[in-house]
Design a protein around this motif. Structure first.
Motif, PDB file in Angstrom:
ATOM      1  N   ALA A  53      -5.331  -8.971   4.967  1.00 26.26           N
ATOM      2  CA  ALA A  53      -5.603  -7.896   4.030  1.00 26.26           C
ATOM      3  C   ALA A  53      -7.034  -8.148   3.719  1.00 26.26           C
ATOM      4  CB  ALA A  53      -4.641  -8.285   2.744  1.00 26.26           C
ATOM      5  N   PRO A  54      -7.969  -7.937   4.415  1.00 28.49           N
ATOM      6  CA  PRO A  54      -9.248  -7.609   4.022  1.00 28.49           C
ATOM      7  C   PRO A  54      -9.720  -6.636   3.067  1.00 28.49           C
ATOM      8  CG  PRO A  54      -8.960  -6.674   6.308  1.00 28.49           C
ATOM      9  CD  PRO A  54      -7.541  -7.182   5.700  1.00 28.49           C
ATOM     10  N   ASP A  55     -10.422  -7.011   2.068  1.00 28.02           N
ATOM     11  CA  ASP A  55     -10.709  -6.040   0.791  1.00 28.02           C
ATOM     12  C   ASP A  55     -12.153  -6.190   0.594  1.00 28.02           C
ATOM     13  OD1 ASP A  55     -10.475  -4.784  -1.763  1.00 28.02           O
ATOM     14  OD2 ASP A  55      -8.396  -5.033  -1.216  1.00 28.02           O
ATOM     15  N   GLY A  56     -12.426  -6.241  -0.756  1.00 24.55           N
ATOM     16  CA  GLY A  56     -14.169  -5.913  -0.992  1.00 24.55           C
ATOM     17  C   GLY A  56     -14.960  -6.694  -0.316  1.00 24.55           C
ATOM     18  N   GLY A  57     -16.270  -6.404  -0.001  1.00 30.19           N
ATOM     19  CA  GLY A  57     -17.430  -6.823   0.735  1.00 30.19           C
ATOM     20  C   GLY A  57     -18.581  -6.416   0.278  1.00 30.19           C
ATOM     21  N   GLY A 100      -0.449   4.042   6.797  1.00 31.23           N
ATOM     22  CA  GLY A 100      -0.024   2.958   6.054  1.00 31.23           C
ATOM     23  C   GLY A 100      -1.096   2.136   5.565  1.00 31.23           C
ATOM     24  N   SER A 101      -2.357   2.549   5.458  1.00 30.91           N
ATOM     25  CA  SER A 101      -3.401   1.424   5.140  1.00 30.91           C
ATOM     26  C   SER A 101      -4.315   2.052   3.958  1.00 30.91           C
ATOM     27  CB  SER A 101      -4.054   1.015   6.575  1.00 30.91           C
ATOM     28  OG  SER A 101      -5.272   0.235   6.177  1.00 30.91           O
ATOM     29  N   GLU A 102      -5.416   1.491   3.668  1.00 28.62           N
ATOM     30  CA  GLU A 102      -6.304   1.753   2.726  1.00 28.62           C
ATOM     31  C   GLU A 102      -7.872   1.014   3.312  1.00 28.62           C
ATOM     32  OE1 GLU A 102      -6.742  -0.709  -1.151  1.00 28.62           O
ATOM     33  OE2 GLU A 102      -4.687  -1.213  -0.331  1.00 28.62           O
ATOM     34  N   ILE A 103      -8.680   2.083   3.000  1.00 30.77           N
ATOM     35  CA  ILE A 103     -10.119   1.585   3.294  1.00 30.77           C
ATOM     36  C   ILE A 103     -10.691   0.833   2.178  1.00 30.77           C
ATOM     37  CG2 ILE A 103     -12.620   2.266   4.178  1.00 30.77           C
ATOM     38  CD1 ILE A 103     -11.263   5.194   5.130  1.00 30.77           C
ATOM     39  N   THR A 104     -11.374  -0.488   2.658  1.00 35.66           N
ATOM     40  CA  THR A 104     -11.780  -1.336   1.931  1.00 35.66           C
ATOM     41  C   THR A 104     -13.349  -1.912   1.988  1.00 35.66           C
ATOM     42  OG1 THR A 104     -10.606  -3.070   2.853  1.00 35.66           O
ATOM     43  CG2 THR A 104      -9.398  -2.197   1.112  1.00 35.66           C
ATOM     44  N   GLY A 105     -13.978  -2.502   1.141  1.00 34.03           N
ATOM     45  CA  GLY A 105     -14.961  -3.225   1.405  1.00 34.03           C
ATOM     46  C   GLY A 105     -16.193  -2.457   1.969  1.00 34.03           C
ATOM     47  N   PRO A 106     -16.427  -1.342   1.612  1.00 33.54           N
ATOM     48  CA  PRO A 106     -17.671  -0.603   2.203  1.00 33.54           C
ATOM     49  C   PRO A 106     -18.948  -1.349   1.766  1.00 33.54           C
ATOM     50  CG  PRO A 106     -16.814   0.668   0.429  1.00 33.54           C
ATOM     51  CD  PRO A 106     -15.881  -0.485   0.693  1.00 33.54           C
ATOM     52  N   GLN A 139      -7.469  -1.936   5.587  1.00 32.72           N
ATOM     53  CA  GLN A 139      -6.639  -3.283   4.982  1.00 32.72           C
ATOM     54  C   GLN A 139      -5.560  -3.854   5.848  1.00 32.72           C
ATOM     55  OE1 GLN A 139      -4.574  -4.019   1.079  1.00 32.72           O
ATOM     56  NE2 GLN A 139      -6.579  -5.240   0.804  1.00 32.72           N
ATOM     57  N   ARG A 140      -4.602  -2.626   6.258  1.00 33.81           N
ATOM     58  CA  ARG A 140      -3.344  -2.928   7.174  1.00 33.81           C
ATOM     59  C   ARG A 140      -3.284  -2.292   8.387  1.00 33.81           C
ATOM     60  NH1 ARG A 140      -2.833  -2.116   1.709  1.00 33.81           N
ATOM     61  NH2 ARG A 140      -2.429   0.114   2.025  1.00 33.81           N
ATOM     62  N   GLY A 141      -4.259  -1.943   8.841  1.00 31.96           N
ATOM     63  CA  GLY A 141      -4.791  -1.211  10.218  1.00 31.96           C
ATOM     64  C   GLY A 141      -3.598  -0.316  10.703  1.00 31.96           C
ATOM     65  N   THR A 142      -3.228  -0.264  11.803  1.00 32.87           N
ATOM     66  CA  THR A 142      -2.212   0.602  12.474  1.00 32.87           C
ATOM     67  C   THR A 142      -0.824  -0.236  12.270  1.00 32.87           C
ATOM     68  OG1 THR A 142      -2.235  -0.852  14.734  1.00 32.87           O
ATOM     69  CG2 THR A 142      -3.749   1.023  14.243  1.00 32.87           C
ATOM     70  N   THR A 143      -0.663  -1.374  11.887  1.00 35.78           N
ATOM     71  CA  THR A 143       0.872  -1.923  11.846  1.00 35.78           C
ATOM     72  C   THR A 143       1.286  -1.819  10.308  1.00 35.78           C
ATOM     73  OG1 THR A 143      -0.068  -3.903  10.706  1.00 35.78           O
ATOM     74  CG2 THR A 143      -0.191  -3.936  13.211  1.00 35.78           C
ATOM     75  N   GLY A 144       0.424  -1.222   9.291  1.00 33.78           N
ATOM     76  CA  GLY A 144       0.813  -1.194   7.989  1.00 33.78           C
ATOM     77  C   GLY A 144       1.038  -2.685   7.261  1.00 33.78           C
ATOM     78  N   SER A 145       0.794  -3.650   7.939  1.00 31.80           N
ATOM     79  CA  SER A 145       1.070  -4.920   7.414  1.00 31.80           C
ATOM     80  C   SER A 145      -0.237  -5.705   7.178  1.00 31.80           C
ATOM     81  CB  SER A 145       1.752  -5.842   8.388  1.00 31.80           C
ATOM     82  OG  SER A 145       1.828  -7.219   7.968  1.00 31.80           O
ATOM     83  N   SER A 146      -0.208  -6.483   6.032  1.00 31.58           N
ATOM     84  CA  SER A 146      -1.433  -7.194   5.734  1.00 31.58           C
ATOM     85  C   SER A 146      -2.155  -8.092   7.003  1.00 31.58           C
ATOM     86  CB  SER A 146      -1.413  -8.428   4.566  1.00 31.58           C
ATOM     87  OG  SER A 146      -0.537  -9.207   4.758  1.00 31.58           O
ATOM     88  N   SER A 147      -1.182  -8.439   7.740  1.00 30.51           N
ATOM     89  CA  SER A 147      -1.516  -9.323   9.074  1.00 30.51           C
ATOM     90  C   SER A 147      -2.418  -8.338  10.157  1.00 30.51           C
ATOM     91  CB  SER A 147      -0.339 -10.125   9.809  1.00 30.51           C
ATOM     92  OG  SER A 147       0.594  -9.019  10.055  1.00 30.51           O
ATOM     93  N   GLY A 148      -2.452  -7.020   9.959  1.00 32.75           N
ATOM     94  CA  GLY A 148      -2.899  -6.003  10.629  1.00 32.75           C
ATOM     95  C   GLY A 148      -4.270  -5.615  10.539  1.00 32.75           C
ATOM     96  N   GLY A 149      -4.914  -6.315   9.413  1.00 29.98           N
ATOM     97  CA  GLY A 149      -6.117  -5.594   9.059  1.00 29.98           C
ATOM     98  C   GLY A 149      -7.311  -5.488  10.011  1.00 29.98           C
ATOM     99  N   ILE A 150      -8.268  -4.613  10.044  1.00 35.58           N
ATOM    100  CA  ILE A 150      -9.089  -4.372  11.091  1.00 35.58           C
ATOM    101  C   ILE A 150     -10.761  -4.226  10.297  1.00 35.58           C
ATOM    102  CG2 ILE A 150     -10.193  -3.065  13.029  1.00 35.58           C
ATOM    103  CD1 ILE A 150      -7.296  -2.240  13.313  1.00 35.58           C
ATOM    104  N   THR A 151     -11.392  -4.817  10.642  1.00 37.79           N
ATOM    105  CA  THR A 151     -13.006  -4.983   9.884  1.00 37.79           C
ATOM    106  C   THR A 151     -13.879  -4.305  11.155  1.00 37.79           C
ATOM    107  OG1 THR A 151     -12.545  -6.656   8.725  1.00 37.79           O
ATOM    108  CG2 THR A 151     -14.882  -6.021   9.025  1.00 37.79           C
ATOM    109  N   TYR A 152     -14.495  -2.974  10.607  1.00 40.59           N
ATOM    110  CA  TYR A 152     -15.439  -2.189  11.275  1.00 40.59           C
ATOM    111  C   TYR A 152     -16.890  -2.245  10.944  1.00 40.59           C
ATOM    112  CZ  TYR A 152     -11.013   0.274  12.311  1.00 40.59           C
ATOM    113  OH  TYR A 152      -9.576   0.411  12.764  1.00 40.59           O
ATOM    114  N   GLU A 153     -17.706  -1.911  11.962  1.00 44.99           N
ATOM    115  CA  GLU A 153     -19.145  -1.599  11.730  1.00 44.99           C
ATOM    116  C   GLU A 153     -19.311  -0.015  12.093  1.00 44.99           C
ATOM    117  OE1 GLU A 153     -22.801  -3.982  12.902  1.00 44.99           O
ATOM    118  OE2 GLU A 153     -22.201  -2.677  14.592  1.00 44.99           O
ATOM    119  N   VAL A 154     -20.044   0.568  11.421  1.00 47.12           N
ATOM    120  CA  VAL A 154     -20.522   2.023  11.593  1.00 47.12           C
ATOM    121  C   VAL A 154     -21.997   1.883  11.779  1.00 47.12           C
ATOM    122  CG1 VAL A 154     -20.650   4.497  11.096  1.00 47.12           C
ATOM    123  CG2 VAL A 154     -18.500   3.222  11.288  1.00 47.12           C
TER     124      VAL A 154
END
Length: 388
Positions: free
Chosen positions: A79-83, A345-351, A365-380
């Protein structure tokens, strides 16, 4: 008054890098942002990571919850969030909260000057639902518990010093924090449907161990003047902090918060608004309200975390909506900057921007799985503008 009449600066984690001038005194209130063409153009087809970006921009996955961060031995939190980002020599560090109800805390990823991942580690443990937070000018990360009578924890992005609970900053359902080095205060949002907006005035700037918690007092309108009143009992027990000052202005679900150039912006998810406090004139207004978009469908819904760039653009992440980060420009245009596909099923967090402003970090926060264990952190990465 269009907001192009003053420059919005940016706070990039380690220091208050304020790019800007002053608000025009005595000016009329601005109209909330309206649909328009993004300065970056339209979104292209989704890339290999499922992200739709403007031309010239690319994305990469930095970390996945429950998996080892590539190039390290550290398992990324759920569940990655603020950053926020912090300068680290010629490189930088991105810190990320964990909104897990049990364990919570925060982690960090270290980058070299070329953007290569060189390390990852835990900076806060054994807390609850760490949602958003904020960077301080003295290079610490404030991690906020989004639970009833939650705490703010001051953490070390390098992980060398133990985190410290900052009781004086009040006990309530914390969301985000934003440091104002001019007035030497920390602004705080509260994620309640009948929440308030606060500021903490430290006894000594740079030391959050003691100080005064104040709440914003204003009328019921969407614009006007405001003042601050001390919260009698920041501990919030037995009376919640939001119920202690009768004249406190009520906000529907406080979320992200960003300070720059004598202005503070914060979002309220219950009514899809971005509020703007003009600190030099002690006035407030709406920077955005989806119900006041008159030229087509409102592009920004589910307002949540917010950050800013040196160009004065705001970048607002959606909790739901159609999984976009939208831009609000200084001339009051709102438009999508990116969209994550296949993750409804997710939300965008931590820009948060890297210190040089060329890379934007955020999580699903919940990635493709919709679960807190499926979070993905990206860089653009791409040609982010430095002037409006």
């Amino acid at each position: 008054m269009e907001r192009r009449n003053f420059l919005r600066g940016a706070v990039f984690g380690t220091s208050a890098a304020v790019f800007g001038g002053t608000l025009m005194q005595g000016a009329a209130y601005a109209a909330p942002a309206q649909n328009g063409t993004s300065p970056y153009g339209g979104l292209q087809a989704a890339d290999a990571n499922g992200i739709m970006l403007p031309s010239g921009f690319t994305s990469r996955v930095i970390a996945r919850s429950s998996q080892t961060v590539p190039g390290t031995s550290y398992t990324w939190h759920g569940a990655p969030d603020g950053g926020a980002c912090f300068t680290d020599g010629t490189g930088w560090i991105y810190v990320s909260n964990s909104e897990l109800g049990t364990g919570g805390g925060a982690s960090a990823v270290r980058f070299s000057s070329s953007g290569a991942v060189t390390g990852a580690y835990r900076i806060l443990s054994n807390t609850r639902s760490n949602c958003a937070g904020g960077a301080t000018p003295w290079n610490t990360w404030l991690s906020c518990e989004e639970v009833s009578r939650g705490y703010v924890y001051e953490t070390d992005p390098w992980g060398a010093q133990s985190a410290v609970r900052r009781d004086a900053m009040g006990r309530f359902k914390h969301e985000a924090a934003a440091a104002d080095p001019v007035r030497k205060v920390i602004y705080l949002t509260e994620d309640e449907t009948d929440g308030c907006f606060y500021r903490f005035v430290p006894t000594t700037w740079g030391d959050l161990s003691s100080g005064t918690l104040q709440v914003l007092v204003a009328g019921t309108g969407t614009s006007g003047s405001f003042s601050w009143t001390n919260v009698p009992d920041p501990d919030g027990s037995p009376t919640y902090t939001r119920d202690q000052v009768a004249a406190a202005k009520i906000f529907n679900g406080g979320e992200g918060c960003h300070y720059a150039g004598d202005t503070v912006w914060f979002t309220t998810k219950g009514d899809n608004r971005v509020w703007q406090l003009n600190l030099l004139s002690s006035t407030y207004e709406l920077a955005y309200d989806d119900s006041l978009v008159t030229n087509g469908t409102a592009p920004l819904t589910g307002v949540d975390n917010v950050t800013g760039s040196s160009s004065g653009d705001l970048f607002v992440a959606e909790d739901g909506g159609n999984m976009e980060i939208c831009i609000i420009t200084p001339d009051d245009i709102v438009a999508p900057f990116l969209r994550i596909t296949g993750q409804s099923g997710s939300e965008i967090t931590g820009p948060a921007f890297s210190p040089d402003g060329t890379r934007l970090y955020f999580s699903s926060q919940r990635g493709t799985t919709g679960s807190s264990s499926g979070g993905i952190t990206y860089e653009v990465t791409g040609p982010f503008r430095t002037t409006a």
